[in-house]
Motif scaffolding. Sequence first.
Motif, short mmCIF file in Angstrom:
data_model
loop_
_atom_site.label_atom_id
_atom_site.label_comp_id
_atom_site.label_asym_id
_atom_site.label_seq_id
_atom_site.Cartn_x
_atom_site.Cartn_y
_atom_site.Cartn_z
N MET A 254 0.83 -1.21 0.00
CA MET A 254 0.00 0.00 0.00
C MET A 254 0.86 1.26 0.00
SD MET A 254 -3.26 -0.72 -0.13
CE MET A 254 -4.16 0.64 0.62
N ASN A 255 0.48 2.20 -0.87
CA ASN A 255 1.10 3.52 -1.00
C ASN A 255 2.50 3.49 -1.60
OD1 ASN A 255 -1.16 4.88 0.22
ND2 ASN A 255 -0.41 4.19 2.21
N MET A 256 2.89 2.34 -2.14
CA MET A 256 4.17 2.26 -2.84
C MET A 256 3.99 2.67 -4.29
SD MET A 256 6.05 -1.23 -1.48
CE MET A 256 7.25 -1.08 -2.81
N VAL A 270 0.61 5.28 -7.26
CA VAL A 270 0.90 4.50 -6.04
C VAL A 270 -0.21 3.48 -5.85
CG1 VAL A 270 2.21 6.37 -4.96
CG2 VAL A 270 -0.24 6.17 -4.54
N PHE A 271 0.15 2.36 -5.26
CA PHE A 271 -0.78 1.26 -5.07
C PHE A 271 -1.78 1.61 -3.97
CE2 PHE A 271 -1.57 -3.00 -3.01
CZ PHE A 271 -2.45 -3.45 -3.98
N LEU A 280 -7.56 -3.36 -9.85
CA LEU A 280 -6.42 -2.75 -9.18
C LEU A 280 -6.67 -1.26 -9.01
CD1 LEU A 280 -2.70 -3.42 -9.72
CD2 LEU A 280 -3.51 -1.09 -10.00
N MET A 281 -6.45 -0.75 -7.80
CA MET A 281 -6.66 0.66 -7.48
C MET A 281 -5.32 1.37 -7.49
SD MET A 281 -9.93 0.68 -7.14
CE MET A 281 -10.22 2.30 -6.43
N LYS A 286 -4.10 13.32 -7.14
CA LYS A 286 -5.26 13.34 -6.25
C LYS A 286 -6.38 12.42 -6.74
CE LYS A 286 -4.43 18.02 -4.52
NZ LYS A 286 -5.00 19.39 -4.33
N ARG A 287 -6.19 11.79 -7.87
CA ARG A 287 -7.24 10.94 -8.45
C ARG A 287 -7.01 9.48 -8.10
NH1 ARG A 287 -7.43 11.49 -14.56
NH2 ARG A 287 -5.17 11.47 -14.28
N LEU A 288 -8.10 8.80 -7.75
CA LEU A 288 -8.07 7.36 -7.51
C LEU A 288 -8.69 6.66 -8.71
CD1 LEU A 288 -7.35 5.17 -5.42
CD2 LEU A 288 -9.71 5.35 -4.57
N GLN A 289 -7.91 5.80 -9.36
CA GLN A 289 -8.36 5.14 -10.57
C GLN A 289 -8.33 3.63 -10.38
OE1 GLN A 289 -6.02 6.49 -13.90
NE2 GLN A 289 -6.28 8.64 -13.41
#
Length: 302
Positions: A254-256, A270-271, A280-281, A286-289
């Motif tokens: 997470m966050n890598m 970042v994961f 996969l997120m 600032k965008r979450l895809q």
Amino acid sequence: MSMTGVIPILRALSACQALTTEQLALQISSCDIKKCLAVLQNIYGTVVQEDGCWRLRHRLEWLKLPALNDALGNVIVTDETSSTNDLARQHNGIYFFSEHQTQGRGRRGRTWLALPAASILMSMRLPSPPQLSGLSLAVGTALWRTLAGDERLLLKWPNDLMDSAGRKVGGVLIETAGESVIIGVGLNLFMTPHLQAHIDRPVGGLAAALGENMTRHYYATLIATTLREAVQAFEQTCMKTFLDDAVRAHCIKMNMPFSLILNDYKKNGVFAGFDNNGALMMRCGKRLQSTVSGEIAHVAGS
């Protein structure tokens, strides 16, 4: 790799320990002995010639249909097939195993090469669940949980298993056939340097990754049982049962930061985990895809 005669030669050497080319030719008349021996020696690294006799370089363990049927029921085992997913399309049954695949395949049309009689090559055919989205990740997570459940194995989205050094040890290929789903698994129990040299990405073996020496029959029954139970759990809860472990098992934490290859371009971010459909997120600024396809880059086994 298509080479009729590979398995008969290995079986003959398993039974007799040492045979000359001429003795093998007397036992096996339906193939080009010298060509098959060259493949076994130079590509697979399973045989060696000493004092004019051929011998096995490694101990091979052959799958036994009666034992698998006792443990699982409704099993088909072949010496050689194009792929176990093809075998599942062609026959009635639930579990399909083969000692050797001539046209084994992985994701994105890649070729899957594995050591004969030293890998788990299997498929399971079941009625298709109502939802298929996320099933690959669920199955990969279930295999990680059953085989190790710790840092000795890593999961690479959506369904590859790697050792702690990032070398691929196994993968899952899911296909549909009418109203059925076919789940194929290829798992290297061990790997020779010869075969590693013919694969264009780092590969390893499960035995070395786990530091264990369990029998091939043990892994065959364990994996088959795991697949069946994973599909049953997925039918009831979809990804909910698997999400926490999928994140914990993943090669990128997470966050890598990481890169994702999408067709002909690369996306950086970042994961951020997985959604309830197994997508996969990825956080890009600032965008979450989310994405359901693509190839994770900058991982050794990619």
